[in-house]
Design a protein around this motif. Structure first.
Motif, PDB file in Angstrom:
ATOM      1  N   ALA A 112      -1.210  13.318  -1.303  1.00 48.46           N
ATOM      2  CA  ALA A 112      -0.378  13.377  -0.095  1.00 48.46           C
ATOM      3  C   ALA A 112      -1.133  13.021   1.189  1.00 48.46           C
ATOM      4  O   ALA A 112      -0.581  12.287   2.022  1.00 48.46           O
ATOM      5  CB  ALA A 112       0.290  14.742   0.022  1.00 48.46           C
ATOM      6  N   PRO A 113      -2.362  13.494   1.398  1.00 45.56           N
ATOM      7  CA  PRO A 113      -3.039  13.109   2.651  1.00 45.56           C
ATOM      8  C   PRO A 113      -3.244  11.595   2.782  1.00 45.56           C
ATOM      9  O   PRO A 113      -3.069  11.036   3.875  1.00 45.56           O
ATOM     10  CB  PRO A 113      -4.378  13.850   2.572  1.00 45.56           C
ATOM     11  N   LEU A 114      -3.562  10.933   1.685  1.00 39.76           N
ATOM     12  CA  LEU A 114      -3.713   9.478   1.731  1.00 39.76           C
ATOM     13  C   LEU A 114      -2.361   8.818   1.985  1.00 39.76           C
ATOM     14  O   LEU A 114      -2.259   7.888   2.784  1.00 39.76           O
ATOM     15  CB  LEU A 114      -4.337   8.959   0.432  1.00 39.76           C
ATOM     16  N   ARG A 115      -1.318   9.325   1.355  1.00 39.78           N
ATOM     17  CA  ARG A 115       0.033   8.798   1.593  1.00 39.78           C
ATOM     18  C   ARG A 115       0.411   8.940   3.060  1.00 39.78           C
ATOM     19  O   ARG A 115       0.901   7.991   3.680  1.00 39.78           O
ATOM     20  CB  ARG A 115       1.047   9.553   0.722  1.00 39.78           C
ATOM     21  N   ASP A 116       0.167  10.115   3.621  1.00 35.86           N
ATOM     22  CA  ASP A 116       0.528  10.364   5.017  1.00 35.86           C
ATOM     23  C   ASP A 116      -0.239   9.433   5.959  1.00 35.86           C
ATOM     24  O   ASP A 116       0.323   8.922   6.928  1.00 35.86           O
ATOM     25  CB  ASP A 116       0.296  11.827   5.373  1.00 35.86           C
ATOM     26  N   PHE A 117      -1.526   9.215   5.663  1.00 35.71           N
ATOM     27  CA  PHE A 117      -2.322   8.299   6.481  1.00 35.71           C
ATOM     28  C   PHE A 117      -1.756   6.879   6.416  1.00 35.71           C
ATOM     29  O   PHE A 117      -1.574   6.232   7.450  1.00 35.71           O
ATOM     30  CB  PHE A 117      -3.780   8.305   6.013  1.00 35.71           C
ATOM     31  N   ALA A 138       0.835  -1.209   0.000  1.00 35.48           N
ATOM     32  CA  ALA A 138       0.000   0.000   0.000  1.00 35.48           C
ATOM     33  C   ALA A 138       0.864   1.250   0.000  1.00 35.48           C
ATOM     34  O   ALA A 138       0.612   2.182  -0.764  1.00 35.48           O
ATOM     35  CB  ALA A 138      -0.932  -0.009   1.207  1.00 35.48           C
ATOM     36  N   VAL A 139       1.893   1.255   0.833  1.00 34.15           N
ATOM     37  CA  VAL A 139       2.780   2.421   0.888  1.00 34.15           C
ATOM     38  C   VAL A 139       3.556   2.561  -0.422  1.00 34.15           C
ATOM     39  O   VAL A 139       3.710   3.672  -0.943  1.00 34.15           O
ATOM     40  CB  VAL A 139       3.719   2.343   2.113  1.00 34.15           C
ATOM     41  N   ALA A 140       4.017   1.454  -0.978  1.00 30.65           N
ATOM     42  CA  ALA A 140       4.737   1.522  -2.254  1.00 30.65           C
ATOM     43  C   ALA A 140       3.831   2.077  -3.355  1.00 30.65           C
ATOM     44  O   ALA A 140       4.258   2.918  -4.154  1.00 30.65           O
ATOM     45  CB  ALA A 140       5.264   0.141  -2.641  1.00 30.65           C
ATOM     46  N   SER A 141       2.579   1.642  -3.386  1.00 24.06           N
ATOM     47  CA  SER A 141       1.653   2.116  -4.419  1.00 24.06           C
ATOM     48  C   SER A 141       1.319   3.594  -4.249  1.00 24.06           C
ATOM     49  O   SER A 141       1.285   4.343  -5.232  1.00 24.06           O
ATOM     50  CB  SER A 141       0.373   1.278  -4.415  1.00 24.06           C
ATOM     51  N   ILE A 142       1.078   4.040  -3.027  1.00 26.99           N
ATOM     52  CA  ILE A 142       0.753   5.454  -2.837  1.00 26.99           C
ATOM     53  C   ILE A 142       1.977   6.328  -3.084  1.00 26.99           C
ATOM     54  O   ILE A 142       1.857   7.444  -3.591  1.00 26.99           O
ATOM     55  CB  ILE A 142       0.114   5.731  -1.454  1.00 26.99           C
ATOM     56  N   ASN A 143       3.165   5.805  -2.791  1.00 26.05           N
ATOM     57  CA  ASN A 143       4.386   6.545  -3.134  1.00 26.05           C
ATOM     58  C   ASN A 143       4.507   6.696  -4.652  1.00 26.05           C
ATOM     59  O   ASN A 143       4.940   7.744  -5.150  1.00 26.05           O
ATOM     60  CB  ASN A 143       5.622   5.858  -2.562  1.00 26.05           C
ATOM     61  N   ALA A 170       3.986  14.473  -8.443  1.00 25.85           N
ATOM     62  CA  ALA A 170       4.985  15.480  -8.069  1.00 25.85           C
ATOM     63  C   ALA A 170       5.675  16.103  -9.282  1.00 25.85           C
ATOM     64  O   ALA A 170       6.268  17.179  -9.167  1.00 25.85           O
ATOM     65  CB  ALA A 170       6.018  14.863  -7.129  1.00 25.85           C
ATOM     66  N   GLN A 171       5.579  15.463 -10.430  1.00 27.73           N
ATOM     67  CA  GLN A 171       6.135  16.045 -11.652  1.00 27.73           C
ATOM     68  C   GLN A 171       5.377  17.307 -12.062  1.00 27.73           C
ATOM     69  O   GLN A 171       5.886  18.112 -12.841  1.00 27.73           O
ATOM     70  CB  GLN A 171       6.056  15.047 -12.810  1.00 27.73           C
ATOM     71  N   TYR A 172       4.158  17.476 -11.534  1.00 20.35           N
ATOM     72  CA  TYR A 172       3.276  18.553 -11.980  1.00 20.35           C
ATOM     73  C   TYR A 172       2.801  19.466 -10.854  1.00 20.35           C
ATOM     74  O   TYR A 172       2.583  20.652 -11.081  1.00 20.35           O
ATOM     75  CB  TYR A 172       2.050  17.963 -12.687  1.00 20.35           C
ATOM     76  N   HIS A 173       2.558  18.928  -9.677  1.00 16.43           N
ATOM     77  CA  HIS A 173       1.988  19.690  -8.564  1.00 16.43           C
ATOM     78  C   HIS A 173       2.981  19.823  -7.417  1.00 16.43           C
ATOM     79  O   HIS A 173       3.658  18.847  -7.086  1.00 16.43           O
ATOM     80  CB  HIS A 173       0.753  18.983  -7.994  1.00 16.43           C
TER      81      HIS A 173
END
Length: 134
Positions: free
Chosen positions: A118-123, A97-102, A109-112
């Motif tokens: 990011a909030p889902l990644r942080d969770f 899950a962490v690898a996929s959200i990363n 991140a190439q654009y924004h």
């Protein structure tokens, strides 16, 4: 693979809040020598402009269309990776899950600068940290 008994409401809310928010170029641009502003345009719209213009103008729109197609593809791939991350979390594959959200965040991140995902990644990272999984 163990399955979690309950899907955290926060996981659902974070995914739902980000889903469909990034579909393409949603910021002001000055693309190419013509300095085209492609904000909130879709590649299919630019395809019409390529057909409706000629010469250098048509070429400018064609280059912009190609770039927007890549942005839209990356947005789709990022959302797919985020969806996969939620499914992996529910299935008990926290590292996956962490690898996929990363992966989703790396694409975005190439654009924004401020990432939709990011909030889902942080969770997900905090959930893994709670159990000492990473």
């Amino acid at each position: 693979m163990s399955y979690l008994c309950e899907i955290p409401l926060q996981l659902i809310n974070l995914y739902a809040a980000a889903a469909n928010r990034w579909r393409g170029c949603d910021w002001k641009t000055e693309f190419g020598p013509a300095r085209l502003n492609l904000a909130n345009l879709r590649s299919v719209q630019l395809h019409l402009l390529v057909s409706a213009t000629a010469g250098q103008e048509s070429q400018n729109w064609a280059e912009a269309e190609s770039w927007l197609q890549q942005v839209e593809k990356d947005a789709y791939l990022a959302e797919d990776a985020a969806y996969r991350a939620t499914r992996q979390y529910v299935a008990g594959d926290l590292r996956g899950a962490v690898a996929s959200i990363n992966e989703a965040c790396k694409l975005e991140a190439q654009y924004h600068a401020e990432l939709v995902w990011a909030p889902l990644r942080d969770f997900l990272r905090s959930e893994v940290a709670k159990i000492g999984g990473m």
